[in-house]
Design a protein around this motif. Structure first.
Motif, mmCIF file in Angstrom:
data_model
loop_
_atom_site.group_PDB
_atom_site.id
_atom_site.type_symbol
_atom_site.label_atom_id
_atom_site.label_comp_id
_atom_site.label_asym_id
_atom_site.label_seq_id
_atom_site.Cartn_x
_atom_site.Cartn_y
_atom_site.Cartn_z
ATOM 1 N N GLY A 48 0.821 -1.201 0.000
ATOM 2 C CA GLY A 48 0.000 0.000 0.000
ATOM 3 C C GLY A 48 0.859 1.257 0.000
ATOM 4 N N LEU A 49 0.523 2.191 0.882
ATOM 5 C CA LEU A 49 1.267 3.458 0.959
ATOM 6 C C LEU A 49 2.399 3.412 1.982
ATOM 7 N N SER A 50 2.713 2.220 2.482
ATOM 8 C CA SER A 50 3.717 2.095 3.555
ATOM 9 C C SER A 50 5.114 2.550 3.153
ATOM 10 N N THR A 51 5.396 2.555 1.849
ATOM 11 C CA THR A 51 6.740 2.958 1.405
ATOM 12 C C THR A 51 6.751 4.348 0.756
ATOM 13 N N LEU A 52 5.654 5.072 0.859
ATOM 14 C CA LEU A 52 5.555 6.389 0.211
ATOM 15 C C LEU A 52 6.606 7.367 0.738
ATOM 16 N N TRP A 53 6.924 7.253 2.013
ATOM 17 C CA TRP A 53 7.893 8.143 2.652
ATOM 18 C C TRP A 53 9.301 8.029 2.076
ATOM 19 N N THR A 187 6.860 4.233 7.851
ATOM 20 C CA THR A 187 6.446 2.912 8.321
ATOM 21 C C THR A 187 7.592 1.943 8.047
ATOM 22 N N ILE A 188 8.030 1.210 9.068
ATOM 23 C CA ILE A 188 9.119 0.241 8.888
ATOM 24 C C ILE A 188 8.672 -1.106 9.448
ATOM 25 N N LYS A 189 8.753 -2.121 8.605
ATOM 26 C CA LYS A 189 8.400 -3.481 9.025
ATOM 27 C C LYS A 189 9.653 -4.339 8.965
ATOM 28 N N PHE A 190 10.031 -4.898 10.098
ATOM 29 C CA PHE A 190 11.271 -5.670 10.168
ATOM 30 C C PHE A 190 11.018 -7.107 9.706
ATOM 31 N N GLU A 191 10.730 -7.220 8.406
ATOM 32 C CA GLU A 191 10.573 -8.547 7.808
ATOM 33 C C GLU A 191 11.141 -8.539 6.397
ATOM 34 N N HIS A 193 10.570 -9.409 3.179
ATOM 35 C CA HIS A 193 10.008 -8.882 1.937
ATOM 36 C C HIS A 193 9.920 -7.355 1.955
ATOM 37 N N PHE A 194 9.575 -6.817 3.113
ATOM 38 C CA PHE A 194 9.481 -5.356 3.217
ATOM 39 C C PHE A 194 10.867 -4.726 3.089
ATOM 40 N N ILE A 195 11.855 -5.279 3.796
ATOM 41 C CA ILE A 195 13.222 -4.747 3.729
ATOM 42 C C ILE A 195 13.779 -4.897 2.313
ATOM 43 N N ALA A 196 13.452 -6.031 1.652
ATOM 44 C CA ALA A 196 13.920 -6.237 0.273
ATOM 45 C C ALA A 196 13.373 -5.150 -0.650
ATOM 46 N N ILE A 197 12.105 -4.775 -0.455
ATOM 47 C CA ILE A 197 11.514 -3.709 -1.268
ATOM 48 C C ILE A 197 12.187 -2.371 -0.970
ATOM 49 N N ILE A 198 12.481 -2.113 0.319
ATOM 50 C CA ILE A 198 13.159 -0.862 0.690
ATOM 51 C C ILE A 198 14.542 -0.799 0.033
ATOM 52 N N VAL A 199 15.284 -1.915 0.105
ATOM 53 C CA VAL A 199 16.607 -1.978 -0.534
ATOM 54 C C VAL A 199 16.459 -1.792 -2.045
ATOM 55 N N GLY A 200 15.430 -2.411 -2.619
ATOM 56 C CA GLY A 200 15.172 -2.273 -4.049
ATOM 57 C C GLY A 200 14.862 -0.831 -4.433
ATOM 58 N N LEU A 413 23.159 0.021 5.864
ATOM 59 C CA LEU A 413 22.282 -0.523 6.902
ATOM 60 C C LEU A 413 21.166 -1.360 6.294
ATOM 61 N N ALA A 414 20.517 -0.825 5.254
ATOM 62 C CA ALA A 414 19.419 -1.551 4.606
ATOM 63 C C ALA A 414 19.925 -2.858 3.991
ATOM 64 N N ALA A 415 21.077 -2.790 3.306
ATOM 65 C CA ALA A 415 21.649 -4.000 2.704
ATOM 66 C C ALA A 415 22.047 -5.013 3.775
ATOM 67 N N GLY A 416 22.620 -4.536 4.882
ATOM 68 C CA GLY A 416 23.025 -5.414 5.984
ATOM 69 C C GLY A 416 21.843 -6.118 6.624
ATOM 70 N N ILE A 417 20.764 -5.371 6.838
ATOM 71 C CA ILE A 417 19.554 -5.963 7.434
ATOM 72 C C ILE A 417 18.972 -7.024 6.501
ATOM 73 N N LEU A 418 18.967 -6.724 5.185
ATOM 74 C CA LEU A 418 18.432 -7.690 4.217
ATOM 75 C C LEU A 418 19.244 -8.983 4.241
ATOM 76 N N ILE A 419 20.552 -8.867 4.243
ATOM 77 C CA ILE A 419 21.427 -10.069 4.295
ATOM 78 C C ILE A 419 21.186 -10.844 5.581
ATOM 79 N N TYR A 420 21.041 -10.123 6.693
ATOM 80 C CA TYR A 420 20.784 -10.759 8.003
ATOM 81 C C TYR A 420 19.463 -11.534 7.971
ATOM 82 N N LEU A 421 18.421 -10.900 7.408
ATOM 83 C CA LEU A 421 17.112 -11.545 7.369
ATOM 84 C C LEU A 421 17.087 -12.773 6.466
ATOM 85 N N GLN A 422 17.961 -12.794 5.447
ATOM 86 C CA GLN A 422 18.043 -13.961 4.575
ATOM 87 C C GLN A 422 18.462 -15.200 5.357
#
Length: 425
Positions: A48-53, A187-191, A193-200, A413-422
């Motif tokens: 939705g609009l969670s990544t608009l910011w 809005t930040i969701k520590f999961e 798919h959400f982090i992958a979209i933020i990194v993307g 930071l975003a890339a590190g979190i994504l790698i960690y979540l993998q």
């Protein structure tokens, strides 16, 4: 008479400002290529609009990095790769090549596939592969045979196509209170798919290929004017204006695509986009034929802007690395290696259509790959831009360094979190 003069004066100012715009505007428009559109559409459809910011956060970061690259180009009179080759060790140069090549080829391939798919959507009786091949041939012919000034002018005017995305959201009823809240309250969701979209999103807005393009094309602009530009505050201010306008334009397009898909598709129950054309087709029953058509035209228009920039940036990287003749202002026989690399990159990109990678997955993988590799390149750019032996008195000021380091920190930071979540999911 008194009424006409001010109006004429405004047109003169607009015309003067339009002439000032160039590499920065094209960089901004190419930043919203089919890869970017797919990533923003996926973000809107899934969350939705969670990544608009992210549009608000990304703008100053991408603008400051592009400003540094432009300044490196005009101060050194060579591209980013040439500066690395002259002043840094070869391992750094080859590391940069290693990081850049696969992502750019995949980006070109995904953009070609996206354009082909949308062409098929508009003309269903013609196969998508046919459109992909035709677009590739047209682009290759234009890049090789048009002189630089024509290419620059064509790319600049093609940017007008991007305005369609400013219209699409208003073809659907919007909740403006919800939009304002999503824009200014992150809005930040520590999961994963959400982090992958933020990194993307970060990877496709702060795109490494644009770093090389910006520096090299500023040099191309100087050569085209047939004079050596004395770098002063006025020149730097004009270049920064060009970059800021281009990145603002890019950020607004990104914002409106997330807004469109985050309201129309997400609220319409469409949360998964598997192909580029699905983003446009899904809009049709929910927002009307015009929204669908404009969205589709935008994909083709942005591809026509971005692919020359992508292939050109890769060619600048290779020709500067190996010391070959280069430049879009040169004819084919004057810079055969330069144009052959452009041709090879387009052919390799087109070939990705035949190995079974979904266009939307390739686009998002590209954006994520950019997100993972950008921190390394940002660190190198920061080092160059603060090196007095290279930049002289034109090194970064304090605010530029703060924003540049912030871009590096956020991307890392975003890339590190994504790698960690993998590993934990």
């Amino acid at each position: 008479m008194n009424i006409k003069l001010p109006i004429k004066g405004r047109f003169i100012k607009i015309e003067k400002f339009w002439k000032l715009l160039g590499p920065g505007l094209v960089s901004g428009a190419s930043d919203d290529d089919p890869s970017g559109i797919a990533t923003y559409s996926q973000a809107g459809a899934q969350f939705g609009l969670s990544t608009l910011w992210t549009a608000i956060i990304a703008f100053p970061l991408m603008a400051i990095i592009q400003q540094m690259c432009a300044r490196i180009g005009i101060v050194t009179s060579q591209g980013l790769t040439g500066t690395l080759k002259q002043h840094y060790s070869r391992p750094i140069l080859y590391l940069m090549l290693l990081f850049s090549f696969p992502a750019i080829i995949m980006n070109i391939g995904a953009d070609i596939a996206g354009m082909g798919a949308v062409g098929n959507m508009l003309f269903p009786s013609i196969d998508a592969t046919f459109f992909s091949v035709v677009f590739t041939i047209i682009l290759l012919g234009l890049i090789i045979y048009l002189p630089y000034q024509k290419i620059a002018s064509t790319l600049k005017y093609l940017c007008i196509v991007m305005l369609v995305y400013f219209v699409v959201p208003f073809l659907y009823k919007q909740d403006f209170n919800e939009i304002i809240q999503a824009t200014f309250i992150p809005t930040i969701k520590f999961e994963k798919h959400f982090i992958a979209i933020i990194v993307g999103i970060l990877g496709t807005t702060i795109s490494p290929y644009l770093f090389f393009w910006q520096a090299s094309v500023e040099v191309e602009e100087m050569k085209n004017k047939n004079k050596h530009i004395i770098v002063n505050k006025k020149i730097i201010h004009e270049i920064n204006q060009d970059v800021d306008f281009g990145m603002t334009f890019s950020g607004l397009v990104m914002y409106f695509i997330i807004l469109t898909t985050g309201t129309v598709l997400f609220k319409g129950g469409i949360h998964q986009i598997d192909t580029v054309e699905q983003a446009a087709v899904a809009l049709k029953p929910l927002a009307g034929n015009l929204a669908y058509l404009l969205f589709a035209i935008g994909v083709i228009g942005t591809g026509l802007i971005a692919i020359p920039v992508l292939s050109g940036s890769l060619s600048y990287i290779f020709t500067e690395t190996f010391g070959w003749e280069q430049g879009l202002n040169k004819k084919f026989h004057e810079a055969k290696g330069f144009y052959l690399i452009i041709a090879i990159s387009l052919i390799l990109g087109l070939s990705l259509n035949y190995i079974g990678i979904s266009p939307i997955n390739a686009l998002i993988y590209t954006a994520i790959l950019y997100g993972l590799t950008a921190p390394v390149l940002i660190a190198i750019i920061l080092h160059i831009a603060n090196n007095k032996k290279i930049m002289g008195k034109n090194v970064n000021n304090v605010m530029t360094n703060i924003l540049g380091f912030l871009a590096f920190l956020i991307m890392t930071l975003a890339a590190g979190i994504l790698i960690y979540l993998q590993f934990i999911e």
